[in-house]
Design an enzyme around this catalytic site. Structure first.
Site, PDB file in Angstrom:
ATOM      1  N   ASN A   9     -11.203 -23.590   9.112  1.00  0.00           N
ATOM      2  CA  ASN A   9     -12.592 -23.855   9.459  1.00  0.00           C
ATOM      3  C   ASN A   9     -12.760 -25.371   9.363  1.00  0.00           C
ATOM      4  O   ASN A   9     -12.936 -25.916   8.280  1.00  0.00           O
ATOM      5  CB  ASN A   9     -13.492 -23.104   8.464  1.00  0.00           C
ATOM      6  CG  ASN A   9     -14.961 -23.311   8.752  1.00  0.00           C
ATOM      7  OD1 ASN A   9     -15.335 -24.089   9.617  1.00  0.00           O
ATOM      8  ND2 ASN A   9     -15.792 -22.603   7.996  1.00  0.00           N
ATOM      9  N   ARG A  89     -12.142 -20.872  13.129  1.00  0.00           N
ATOM     10  CA  ARG A  89     -13.572 -20.712  13.362  1.00  0.00           C
ATOM     11  C   ARG A  89     -13.975 -21.726  14.438  1.00  0.00           C
ATOM     12  O   ARG A  89     -13.752 -22.928  14.281  1.00  0.00           O
ATOM     13  CB  ARG A  89     -14.343 -21.000  12.080  1.00  0.00           C
ATOM     14  CG  ARG A  89     -15.817 -20.872  12.289  1.00  0.00           C
ATOM     15  CD  ARG A  89     -16.566 -21.187  11.035  1.00  0.00           C
ATOM     16  NE  ARG A  89     -17.939 -20.750  11.167  1.00  0.00           N
ATOM     17  CZ  ARG A  89     -18.803 -20.759  10.188  1.00  0.00           C
ATOM     18  NH1 ARG A  89     -18.426 -21.143   8.992  1.00  0.00           N
ATOM     19  NH2 ARG A  89     -20.025 -20.361  10.377  1.00  0.00           N
ATOM     20  N   HIS A 177     -23.718 -18.107  13.317  1.00  0.00           N
ATOM     21  CA  HIS A 177     -23.381 -17.339  12.102  1.00  0.00           C
ATOM     22  C   HIS A 177     -22.858 -15.944  12.441  1.00  0.00           C
ATOM     23  O   HIS A 177     -22.948 -15.022  11.633  1.00  0.00           O
ATOM     24  CB  HIS A 177     -24.603 -17.219  11.154  1.00  0.00           C
ATOM     25  CG  HIS A 177     -24.977 -18.502  10.510  1.00  0.00           C
ATOM     26  ND1 HIS A 177     -26.271 -18.948  10.411  1.00  0.00           N
ATOM     27  CD2 HIS A 177     -24.221 -19.458   9.927  1.00  0.00           C
ATOM     28  CE1 HIS A 177     -26.310 -20.132   9.810  1.00  0.00           C
ATOM     29  NE2 HIS A 177     -25.065 -20.457   9.512  1.00  0.00           N
ATOM     30  N   ARG A 237     -31.208 -29.511   8.122  1.00  0.00           N
ATOM     31  CA  ARG A 237     -31.656 -29.299   9.511  1.00  0.00           C
ATOM     32  C   ARG A 237     -33.090 -28.787   9.536  1.00  0.00           C
ATOM     33  O   ARG A 237     -33.500 -28.031   8.664  1.00  0.00           O
ATOM     34  CB  ARG A 237     -30.734 -28.299  10.212  1.00  0.00           C
ATOM     35  CG  ARG A 237     -29.358 -28.856  10.482  1.00  0.00           C
ATOM     36  CD  ARG A 237     -28.451 -27.815  11.094  1.00  0.00           C
ATOM     37  NE  ARG A 237     -27.329 -27.514  10.230  1.00  0.00           N
ATOM     38  CZ  ARG A 237     -26.580 -26.419  10.313  1.00  0.00           C
ATOM     39  NH1 ARG A 237     -26.842 -25.512  11.227  1.00  0.00           N
ATOM     40  NH2 ARG A 237     -25.576 -26.237   9.487  1.00  0.00           N
ATOM     41  N   GLU A 375     -16.564 -14.836   5.914  1.00  0.00           N
ATOM     42  CA  GLU A 375     -16.218 -15.210   7.297  1.00  0.00           C
ATOM     43  C   GLU A 375     -14.701 -15.344   7.467  1.00  0.00           C
ATOM     44  O   GLU A 375     -14.157 -15.006   8.517  1.00  0.00           O
ATOM     45  CB  GLU A 375     -16.926 -16.519   7.656  1.00  0.00           C
ATOM     46  CG  GLU A 375     -18.437 -16.327   7.779  1.00  0.00           C
ATOM     47  CD  GLU A 375     -19.244 -17.548   7.413  1.00  0.00           C
ATOM     48  OE1 GLU A 375     -19.026 -18.096   6.311  1.00  0.00           O
ATOM     49  OE2 GLU A 375     -20.102 -17.946   8.207  1.00  0.00           O
TER      50      GLU A 375
END
Ligand code: ADP
Length: 395
Positions: A9, A89, A177, A237, A375
């Site tokens: 990732n 990813r 996500h 964010r 993940e």
């Protein structure tokens, strides 16, 4: 299948990785290279969380060097390592990639075309793939997309009300996500298949945060849209913002694209509102009005989106919290659910304080749950599946 599975990732300045055995869901090792560049550093743990040794004088100046150092460290603890597949990813799969895919130069070129859609993430993800091809030329490279889980959305959940030509050019609501939603919904299907077939909202609340409405295990809509900026406020964010505010910043404050990007991605959200930190743990510990307001805003957006997603689904059967904040903050979960009995949501204070898998009251109409996400495991399983498939002789 012979050989282990490596998951990668790759972020702008970090590289998270995990090593999975040929079979089984428990990683042999998990690692993180942080601050790639002049002061990069690595952490590496075994399956029990114990620290593994690192090579002396490791080089972390680039993604390729970091990967080489990570590999050297893995070799020290697992000599004779053969990597069968590397699972990556990748934040953006564009309109077409709806499932994990074996990466070759053609796919890499196609994924490069989505870099303008996610300029802060996609180029780093692809740098990770290029570094892995260089380091493991024999291994299968597999890309797993954060957008893929959402590709079945109906038109009204996929489009913006702009002239059609922009939709055709790819300006759509992709949702992100997806690897996390894939894991959590799959886990729910294992432990409670009936519930997983129902109307479920998953709240992925980490540094990045979004919510997804699912029916029968499939994504119906998500709070994130074209970019990973929309919807909930996040660590740094902004979440949902009136596009008119951006026009004002451009036209009246003279900000250009780079300045606005820096503002919305890096200086907003919890950090911007609190003026203190992007980190929920620090904000919960801080006793300033600004920190309280930042948390209050974060929670208010979640509650508002929850109402909207419940309306889309026609009610909800389960609300699942996941990721760093969702899994670990009883205060956030309690505040999200407070006064939501009109929707059937109730929280048992003792279970909630324990981060128990089910935190709702026994009599509650909606099951409120805490399910840790994973993940890496979704990526590892996909890479393994494709690696096993590629071993089969052609029919
Ligand atoms: P990322 O999106 O980077 O993977 P994580 O899922 O690790 O992020 O979530 C990080 C967030 O989780 C941070 O805001 C952190 O403060 C928060 N968090 C972790 N543990 C706790 C805790 N015990 N209480 C409150 N927040 C927590």
């Amino acid at each position: 299948m012979k050989g282990v599975i490596l998951t990668l990732n790759a972020g702008s300045s970090s590289l998270k990785f995990a090593l999975f055995p040929p079979e089984g869901d428990t990683p042999l090792a998990t690692g993180l290279v942080d601050r790639i560049g002049a002061d990069g550093m690595m952490k590496l743990k075994d399956s029990g969380g114990g620290a593994l040794p690192l090579p002396q004088g490791g080089d972390y100046t680039t993604h390729t060097q970091s990967l080489a150092t990570a590999l050297a460290a893995l070799e020290m603890s697992f000599p004779g390592l053969t990597v069968a597949a590397v699972g990556h990813r990748v934040v953006h799969g564009g309109p077409d990639f709806a499932a994990p895919i074996r990466v070759d130069q053609t796919v890499l070129a196609a994924l490069d075309r989505f870099s303008p859609f996610a300029p802060l993430h996609q180029p780093h993800n692809l740098a990770g793939i290029r570094a892995a091809i260089e380091t493991f030329p024999e291994a299968l490279q597999v890309a797993c997309f954060d957008t893929a889980f959402h590709r079945g959305h109906s038109f009204e959940n996929d489009a913006f009300a702009l002239p059609r030509t922009y939709y055709d050019k790819g300006v759509r609501r992709y949702g992100f996500h997806g690897l996390s939603y894939d894991y959590v919904s799959g886990h729910l299907a294992e432990i409670d298949p009936d519930l997983a077939r129902g109307r479920v909202v998953i709240a992925h609340l980490g540094n990045g945060a979004s919510m997804c409405a699912l029916k029968d295990g499939r994504s119906v809509t998500s709070t994130m849209g074209f970019s990973a900026l929309d919807g909930l406020a996040m660590g740094t964010r902004c979440g949902q913002i009136d596009p008119g505010a951006l026009l004002y910043l451009m036209q009246q404050e003279g900000m250009d694209g780079d300045a606005i990007s820096d503002l919305l991605y890096k200086r907003s959200g919890l950090l911007g509102l609190s003026g203190l930190s992007h980190d929920m743990r620090q904000l919960e510990a801080a006793d300033t009005p600004e920190a309280r307001q930042a948390i209050g805003y974060f929670i208010a957006r979640i509650r508002r989106e929850l109402g909207g997603l419940a309306a889309v689904l026609g009610g909800i059967d389960a609300l699942i919290f996941t990721a760093g904040i969702g899994e670990n903050s009883p205060a956030v979960r309690a505040a999200v659910c407070e006064g939501m009995d009109w929707l059937g949501l109730t929280v048992d204070a003792t279970r909630n304080a324990q981060n128990a898998p089910v935190v709702s009251d026994d009599g509650g109409k909606v099951r409120v749950m805490v399910l840790p996400t994973n993940e890496e495991l979704v990526i590892a399983r996909a890479a393994r599946r494709l690696a096993v498939g590629s071993e089969r002789p052609a029919a």
